[in-house]
Enzyme design. Structure first.
Site, short mmCIF file in Angstrom:
data_model
loop_
_atom_site.label_atom_id
_atom_site.label_comp_id
_atom_site.label_asym_id
_atom_site.label_seq_id
_atom_site.Cartn_x
_atom_site.Cartn_y
_atom_site.Cartn_z
N LYS A 9 0.83 -1.20 0.00
CA LYS A 9 0.00 0.00 0.00
C LYS A 9 0.87 1.26 0.00
O LYS A 9 2.09 1.19 0.21
CB LYS A 9 -0.93 -0.05 1.22
CG LYS A 9 -2.01 -1.15 1.15
CD LYS A 9 -2.78 -1.21 2.46
CE LYS A 9 -3.92 -2.18 2.42
NZ LYS A 9 -4.60 -2.26 3.76
N TYR A 49 -12.23 -2.70 -3.06
CA TYR A 49 -12.75 -2.68 -1.69
C TYR A 49 -14.28 -2.69 -1.65
O TYR A 49 -14.87 -2.29 -0.64
CB TYR A 49 -12.18 -1.50 -0.92
CG TYR A 49 -10.77 -1.73 -0.43
CD1 TYR A 49 -10.45 -2.88 0.33
CD2 TYR A 49 -9.75 -0.82 -0.68
CE1 TYR A 49 -9.16 -3.10 0.79
CE2 TYR A 49 -8.45 -1.04 -0.21
CZ TYR A 49 -8.17 -2.18 0.53
OH TYR A 49 -6.89 -2.40 1.00
N ASN A 112 -1.70 -0.07 7.53
CA ASN A 112 -1.18 -1.41 7.82
C ASN A 112 -0.40 -2.03 6.66
O ASN A 112 -0.22 -3.25 6.60
CB ASN A 112 -2.31 -2.32 8.32
CG ASN A 112 -3.39 -2.53 7.28
OD1 ASN A 112 -3.34 -1.93 6.20
ND2 ASN A 112 -4.34 -3.38 7.58
N HIS A 115 -1.93 -5.46 1.55
CA HIS A 115 -3.18 -6.20 1.32
C HIS A 115 -2.81 -7.59 0.85
O HIS A 115 -1.84 -7.76 0.10
CB HIS A 115 -4.03 -5.52 0.23
CG HIS A 115 -5.16 -6.39 -0.23
ND1 HIS A 115 -6.36 -6.46 0.43
CD2 HIS A 115 -5.23 -7.28 -1.26
CE1 HIS A 115 -7.14 -7.35 -0.18
NE2 HIS A 115 -6.48 -7.86 -1.20
N GLU A 126 -9.43 -10.98 -7.42
CA GLU A 126 -8.51 -9.86 -7.26
C GLU A 126 -7.37 -9.92 -8.28
O GLU A 126 -6.95 -8.88 -8.82
CB GLU A 126 -7.96 -9.82 -5.83
CG GLU A 126 -9.02 -9.44 -4.81
CD GLU A 126 -8.54 -9.40 -3.36
OE1 GLU A 126 -9.29 -8.90 -2.51
OE2 GLU A 126 -7.41 -9.88 -3.09
P1 IDP Z 1 -7.28 -7.26 5.73
O1 IDP Z 1 -6.54 -6.22 4.93
O2 IDP Z 1 -6.45 -7.80 6.85
O3 IDP Z 1 -7.89 -8.34 4.87
P2 IDP Z 1 -9.98 -6.19 5.99
O4 IDP Z 1 -10.89 -6.48 7.14
O5 IDP Z 1 -10.28 -6.85 4.68
O6 IDP Z 1 -8.48 -6.51 6.47
O7 IDP Z 1 -9.96 -4.61 5.80
C1 IDP Z 1 -9.39 -4.04 4.63
C2 IDP Z 1 -8.53 -2.88 5.04
O8 IDP Z 1 -9.36 -1.86 5.58
C3 IDP Z 1 -7.52 -3.17 6.14
O9 IDP Z 1 -6.31 -3.74 5.65
C4 IDP Z 1 -7.28 -1.80 6.72
O10 IDP Z 1 -6.36 -1.06 5.91
C5 IDP Z 1 -8.65 -1.17 6.59
N1 IDP Z 1 -9.42 -1.28 7.83
C6 IDP Z 1 -10.07 -2.37 8.30
N2 IDP Z 1 -10.67 -2.11 9.47
C7 IDP Z 1 -10.41 -0.82 9.73
C8 IDP Z 1 -10.77 0.06 10.81
O11 IDP Z 1 -11.44 -0.30 11.75
N3 IDP Z 1 -10.29 1.35 10.71
C9 IDP Z 1 -9.53 1.79 9.68
N4 IDP Z 1 -9.17 1.00 8.65
C10 IDP Z 1 -9.60 -0.28 8.68
MG MG Z 2 -9.35 -8.17 3.39
#
Ligand code: IDP
Ligand code: MG
Length: 150
Positions: A9, A49, A112, A115, A126
Site C-alpha cells: 500500500k 474494496y 497497515n 493487502h 482480485e
Molecule cells: P485485511 O486487509 O487484513 O484483509 P480487511 O478487514 O479486509 O483486512 O480490511 C481491509 C482494510 O481496511 C484493512 O487492511 C485496513 O487497511 C482497513 N481497515 C479495516 N478495518 C479498519 C478500521 O477499523 N479502521 C480503519 N481502517 C480499517
Molecule cells: Mg481483506
C-alpha cells in the site's frame, strides 16, 4: 499451484519498504509471478474494496489506497493465500504477532502496509481485477526442488 494478490500500500511504498516486504515473501519460498507499480484511481479502489462499502472506515480506505502508488504483485506457492496472510499479520498491527510485517513495521489499522487476498475466490477475483493474463508469468525456478518437496 495456488496464487494470491499482494498489494504494498502507499505507506509501504512511501516508507521505502518495497524491498524489505518483498524479501520476506521471497525468503519464505514463494515465487513472484506478476508485479507492477500502480497509481490507483477511484474506480479500481472502489472495485477492490467493494466488500467494505458502507463500513465506517470505507471512505478513509479509498483515500488511503489511492493517495500514492502501490506495488501490485501476484505470488505463487503451496498454500500461498494463507501463507501470505500469516506473513503479513493481523489486520491491526497492534494485534499482529512479532515477526509479521504489520507488527514489525506498523502501528495503526488504517496504515497497515499491505493487502493480501483472503481466500481462493477472492484471490481469483482480485488477480483478475489487477492483472491481465499476459502480465502473469509462469516460470521454472532453479531452486524449486529445494523448496517444494515434489
Ligand atoms: P485485511 O486487509 O487484513 O484483509 P480487511 O478487514 O479486509 O483486512 O480490511 C481491509 C482494510 O481496511 C484493512 O487492511 C485496513 O487497511 C482497513 N481497515 C479495516 N478495518 C479498519 C478500521 O477499523 N479502521 C480503519 N481502517 C480499517
Ligand atoms: Mg481483506
Amino acid at each position: 499451484m495456488e496464487r494470491t494478490l499482494v498489494l504494498l500500500k502507499p505507506d509501504a511504498v512511501q516508507r521505502g519498504l518495497i524491498g524489505e516486504i518483498t524479501t520476506r515473501l521471497e525468503q519464505r519460498g514463494l515465487k513472484l509471478v506478476g508485479a507492477k507499480l500502480v497509481q490507483v484511481d477511484s474506480s479500481l479502489a472502489e472495485n477492490h474494496y467493494a466488500v467494505h462499502k458502507g463500513k465506517p472506515f470505507y471512505e478513509g480506505l479509498i483515500t488511503y489506497i489511492a493517495a500514492s502508488p502501490v506495488v501490485a504483485m501476484v505470488w505463487e506457492g503451496p498454500g500461498a493465500i494463507e501463507v501470505v496472510r500469516v506473513t503479513m499479520g493481523a489486520t491491526d498491527p497492534r494485534e499482529a504477532v512479532p515477526g509479521s510485517v504489520r507488527h514489525d513495521f506498523g502501528l495503526e489499522i488504517g496504515r497497515n502496509l499491505t493487502h493480501a487476498s483472503d481466500g481462493p475466490q477472492t484471490a481469483q477475483d482480485e488477480i483478475q481485477l489487477w492483472f491481465s493474463e499476459d502480465e502473469l508469468v509462469s516460470w521454472p525456478r532453479d531452486i524449486d526442488r529445494w523448496i517444494y518437496e515434489t
